[in-house]
Design a protein around this motif. Structure first.
Motif, PDB file in Angstrom:
ATOM      1  N   ARG A   9       0.835  -1.206   0.000  1.00 36.22           N
ATOM      2  CA  ARG A   9       0.000   0.000   0.000  1.00 36.22           C
ATOM      3  C   ARG A   9       0.872   1.260   0.000  1.00 36.22           C
ATOM      4  NH1 ARG A   9      -5.362  -0.044   3.428  1.00 36.22           N
ATOM      5  NH2 ARG A   9      -5.590  -1.747   1.973  1.00 36.22           N
ATOM      6  N   HIS A  10       1.960   1.233   0.760  1.00 31.10           N
ATOM      7  CA  HIS A  10       2.889   2.357   0.815  1.00 31.10           C
ATOM      8  C   HIS A  10       3.492   2.617  -0.566  1.00 31.10           C
ATOM      9  CE1 HIS A  10       6.838   4.247   1.854  1.00 31.10           C
ATOM     10  NE2 HIS A  10       6.013   5.011   2.556  1.00 31.10           N
ATOM     11  N   SER A  11       3.900   1.548  -1.242  1.00 30.49           N
ATOM     12  CA  SER A  11       4.471   1.692  -2.588  1.00 30.49           C
ATOM     13  C   SER A  11       3.455   2.293  -3.553  1.00 30.49           C
ATOM     14  CB  SER A  11       4.930   0.333  -3.110  1.00 30.49           C
ATOM     15  OG  SER A  11       5.982  -0.157  -2.333  1.00 30.49           O
ATOM     16  N   ALA A  12       2.209   1.840  -3.467  1.00 27.57           N
ATOM     17  CA  ALA A  12       1.165   2.361  -4.344  1.00 27.57           C
ATOM     18  C   ALA A  12       0.908   3.844  -4.078  1.00 27.57           C
ATOM     19  CB  ALA A  12      -0.126   1.565  -4.163  1.00 27.57           C
ATOM     20  N   LEU A  13       0.891   4.224  -2.814  1.00 28.79           N
ATOM     21  CA  LEU A  13       0.679   5.635  -2.466  1.00 28.79           C
ATOM     22  C   LEU A  13       1.828   6.511  -2.963  1.00 28.79           C
ATOM     23  CD1 LEU A  13      -0.699   5.198   1.161  1.00 28.79           C
ATOM     24  CD2 LEU A  13      -1.962   6.141  -0.786  1.00 28.79           C
ATOM     25  N   LEU A  14       3.062   6.046  -2.766  1.00 28.93           N
ATOM     26  CA  LEU A  14       4.217   6.821  -3.229  1.00 28.93           C
ATOM     27  C   LEU A  14       4.228   6.946  -4.751  1.00 28.93           C
ATOM     28  CD1 LEU A  14       7.141   5.617  -0.941  1.00 28.93           C
ATOM     29  CD2 LEU A  14       5.960   7.814  -0.896  1.00 28.93           C
ATOM     30  N   ALA A  15       3.917   5.857  -5.444  1.00 31.66           N
ATOM     31  CA  ALA A  15       3.891   5.898  -6.904  1.00 31.66           C
ATOM     32  C   ALA A  15       2.852   6.902  -7.400  1.00 31.66           C
ATOM     33  CB  ALA A  15       3.600   4.506  -7.459  1.00 31.66           C
ATOM     34  N   ALA A  16       1.700   6.915  -6.767  1.00 26.65           N
ATOM     35  CA  ALA A  16       0.655   7.860  -7.158  1.00 26.65           C
ATOM     36  C   ALA A  16       1.099   9.293  -6.905  1.00 26.65           C
ATOM     37  CB  ALA A  16      -0.634   7.567  -6.405  1.00 26.65           C
ATOM     38  N   TYR A  18       4.193  10.521  -6.676  1.00 25.14           N
ATOM     39  CA  TYR A  18       5.300  10.933  -7.543  1.00 25.14           C
ATOM     40  C   TYR A  18       4.874  11.086  -8.993  1.00 25.14           C
ATOM     41  CZ  TYR A  18       8.291   9.988  -3.536  1.00 25.14           C
ATOM     42  OH  TYR A  18       8.863   9.985  -2.297  1.00 25.14           O
ATOM     43  N   SER A  19       3.816  10.390  -9.396  1.00 24.46           N
ATOM     44  CA  SER A  19       3.338  10.525 -10.773  1.00 24.46           C
ATOM     45  C   SER A  19       2.385  11.714 -10.934  1.00 24.46           C
ATOM     46  CB  SER A  19       2.648   9.245 -11.229  1.00 24.46           C
ATOM     47  OG  SER A  19       1.420   9.078 -10.552  1.00 24.46           O
ATOM     48  N   GLY A  20       1.986  12.302  -9.825  1.00 22.33           N
ATOM     49  CA  GLY A  20       1.114  13.472  -9.892  1.00 22.33           C
ATOM     50  C   GLY A  20      -0.372  13.143  -9.888  1.00 22.33           C
ATOM     51  N   THR A  21      -0.718  11.880  -9.710  1.00 24.94           N
ATOM     52  CA  THR A  21      -2.131  11.515  -9.650  1.00 24.94           C
ATOM     53  C   THR A  21      -2.567  11.438  -8.190  1.00 24.94           C
ATOM     54  OG1 THR A  21      -1.659   9.154  -9.618  1.00 24.94           O
ATOM     55  CG2 THR A  21      -1.979  10.168 -11.769  1.00 24.94           C
ATOM     56  N   ARG A  22      -3.874  11.459  -7.987  1.00 27.67           N
ATOM     57  CA  ARG A  22      -4.396  11.359  -6.621  1.00 27.67           C
ATOM     58  C   ARG A  22      -5.259  10.129  -6.439  1.00 27.67           C
ATOM     59  NH1 ARG A  22      -6.268  17.404  -6.697  1.00 27.67           N
ATOM     60  NH2 ARG A  22      -7.926  16.271  -7.709  1.00 27.67           N
ATOM     61  N   SER A  23      -5.218   9.231  -7.423  1.00 27.04           N
ATOM     62  CA  SER A  23      -5.981   7.989  -7.323  1.00 27.04           C
ATOM     63  C   SER A  23      -5.031   6.827  -7.118  1.00 27.04           C
ATOM     64  CB  SER A  23      -6.797   7.745  -8.591  1.00 27.04           C
ATOM     65  OG  SER A  23      -7.790   8.735  -8.707  1.00 27.04           O
ATOM     66  N   VAL A  24      -5.397   5.950  -6.186  1.00 27.18           N
ATOM     67  CA  VAL A  24      -4.581   4.788  -5.860  1.00 27.18           C
ATOM     68  C   VAL A  24      -5.463   3.556  -5.920  1.00 27.18           C
ATOM     69  CG1 VAL A  24      -3.109   3.723  -4.115  1.00 27.18           C
ATOM     70  CG2 VAL A  24      -3.182   6.202  -4.316  1.00 27.18           C
ATOM     71  N   SER A  25      -4.969   2.495  -6.569  1.00 30.10           N
ATOM     72  CA  SER A  25      -5.713   1.237  -6.652  1.00 30.10           C
ATOM     73  C   SER A  25      -4.920   0.121  -5.999  1.00 30.10           C
ATOM     74  CB  SER A  25      -5.981   0.869  -8.110  1.00 30.10           C
ATOM     75  OG  SER A  25      -6.799   1.837  -8.710  1.00 30.10           O
ATOM     76  N   ASP A  27      -5.939  -3.929  -3.926  1.00 30.61           N
ATOM     77  CA  ASP A  27      -6.952  -4.889  -3.458  1.00 30.61           C
ATOM     78  C   ASP A  27      -8.273  -4.740  -4.211  1.00 30.61           C
ATOM     79  OD1 ASP A  27      -5.137  -5.826  -1.590  1.00 30.61           O
ATOM     80  OD2 ASP A  27      -5.905  -4.548   0.024  1.00 30.61           O
ATOM     81  N   GLY A  28      -8.221  -4.351  -5.484  1.00 29.04           N
ATOM     82  CA  GLY A  28      -9.437  -4.213  -6.274  1.00 29.04           C
ATOM     83  C   GLY A  28     -10.244  -2.968  -5.959  1.00 29.04           C
ATOM     84  N   LYS A  29      -9.703  -2.070  -5.158  1.00 24.90           N
ATOM     85  CA  LYS A  29     -10.399  -0.844  -4.788  1.00 24.90           C
ATOM     86  C   LYS A  29      -9.609   0.359  -5.291  1.00 24.90           C
ATOM     87  CE  LYS A  29     -11.937  -2.941  -0.496  1.00 24.90           C
ATOM     88  NZ  LYS A  29     -11.829  -2.930   0.954  1.00 24.90           N
ATOM     89  N   THR A  30     -10.304   1.428  -5.578  1.00 26.91           N
ATOM     90  CA  THR A  30      -9.660   2.666  -5.993  1.00 26.91           C
ATOM     91  C   THR A  30     -10.056   3.763  -5.012  1.00 26.91           C
ATOM     92  OG1 THR A  30      -9.718   2.012  -8.317  1.00 26.91           O
ATOM     93  CG2 THR A  30      -9.410   4.356  -7.850  1.00 26.91           C
ATOM     94  N   VAL A  31      -9.045   4.458  -4.520  1.00 30.03           N
ATOM     95  CA  VAL A  31      -9.271   5.575  -3.605  1.00 30.03           C
ATOM     96  C   VAL A  31      -8.730   6.830  -4.273  1.00 30.03           C
ATOM     97  CG1 VAL A  31      -8.749   6.531  -1.341  1.00 30.03           C
ATOM     98  CG2 VAL A  31      -9.043   4.066  -1.612  1.00 30.03           C
ATOM     99  N   THR A  32      -9.545   7.884  -4.306  1.00 26.74           N
ATOM    100  CA  THR A  32      -9.116   9.155  -4.868  1.00 26.74           C
ATOM    101  C   THR A  32      -9.024  10.173  -3.740  1.00 26.74           C
ATOM    102  OG1 THR A  32     -10.194   8.651  -6.964  1.00 26.74           O
ATOM    103  CG2 THR A  32      -9.640  10.951  -6.562  1.00 26.74           C
ATOM    104  N   TYR A  33      -7.859  10.755  -3.583  1.00 27.84           N
ATOM    105  CA  TYR A  33      -7.624  11.755  -2.543  1.00 27.84           C
ATOM    106  C   TYR A  33      -7.888  13.137  -3.121  1.00 27.84           C
ATOM    107  CZ  TYR A  33      -5.573   7.876  -0.051  1.00 27.84           C
ATOM    108  OH  TYR A  33      -5.390   6.674   0.577  1.00 27.84           O
ATOM    109  N   GLY A  34      -8.506  13.992  -2.318  1.00 27.14           N
ATOM    110  CA  GLY A  34      -8.886  15.321  -2.782  1.00 27.14           C
ATOM    111  C   GLY A  34      -7.710  16.250  -3.006  1.00 27.14           C
ATOM    112  N   THR A  35      -6.722  16.152  -2.142  1.00 31.81           N
ATOM    113  CA  THR A  35      -5.563  17.040  -2.250  1.00 31.81           C
ATOM    114  C   THR A  35      -4.286  16.240  -2.027  1.00 31.81           C
ATOM    115  OG1 THR A  35      -5.548  17.554   0.112  1.00 31.81           O
ATOM    116  CG2 THR A  35      -6.883  18.989  -1.293  1.00 31.81           C
ATOM    117  N   ASP A  36      -3.178  16.880  -2.365  1.00 36.38           N
ATOM    118  CA  ASP A  36      -1.880  16.255  -2.114  1.00 36.38           C
ATOM    119  C   ASP A  36      -1.641  16.102  -0.616  1.00 36.38           C
ATOM    120  OD1 ASP A  36       0.780  15.304  -3.075  1.00 36.38           O
ATOM    121  OD2 ASP A  36       1.458  17.036  -1.904  1.00 36.38           O
ATOM    122  N   ALA A  37      -2.176  17.019   0.172  1.00 41.17           N
ATOM    123  CA  ALA A  37      -2.011  16.932   1.628  1.00 41.17           C
ATOM    124  C   ALA A  37      -2.696  15.678   2.177  1.00 41.17           C
ATOM    125  CB  ALA A  37      -2.574  18.188   2.293  1.00 41.17           C
TER     126      ALA A  37
END
Length: 69
Positions: A9-16, A18-25, A27-37
């Motif tokens: 999960r940590h790797s997925a969050l960091l990849a998102a 660093y790539s400038g996106t706010r969506s992370v997938s 376990d078959g789920k997608t979470v979209t964060y509103g802000t970089d914070a």
């Protein structure tokens, strides 16, 4: 949650982040964060959980008494 799951999960969050996106997938789920914070807070939370699991149970204090002769 196991240590391996948290590290994935940590790797997925960091990849998102660093790539400038706010969506992370994961376990078959997608979470979209509103802000970089919010994304940074999620990364910090996962890092704290990983550190806690890697530390283990923590210090174990074993009191003992010494008799003065």
């Amino acid at each position: 949650m196991t240590l391996d799951e948290l590290k994935l999960r940590h790797s997925a969050l960091l990849a998102a982040r660093y790539s400038g996106t706010r969506s992370v997938s994961y376990d078959g789920k997608t979470v979209t964060y509103g802000t970089d914070a919010e994304l940074a807070a999620a990364i910090g939370d996962v890092e704290r959980r990983i550190a806690k699991l890697e530390r283990g149970a923590g210090r174990v204090l074993r009191p003992y008494a010494v008799k003065d002769l």
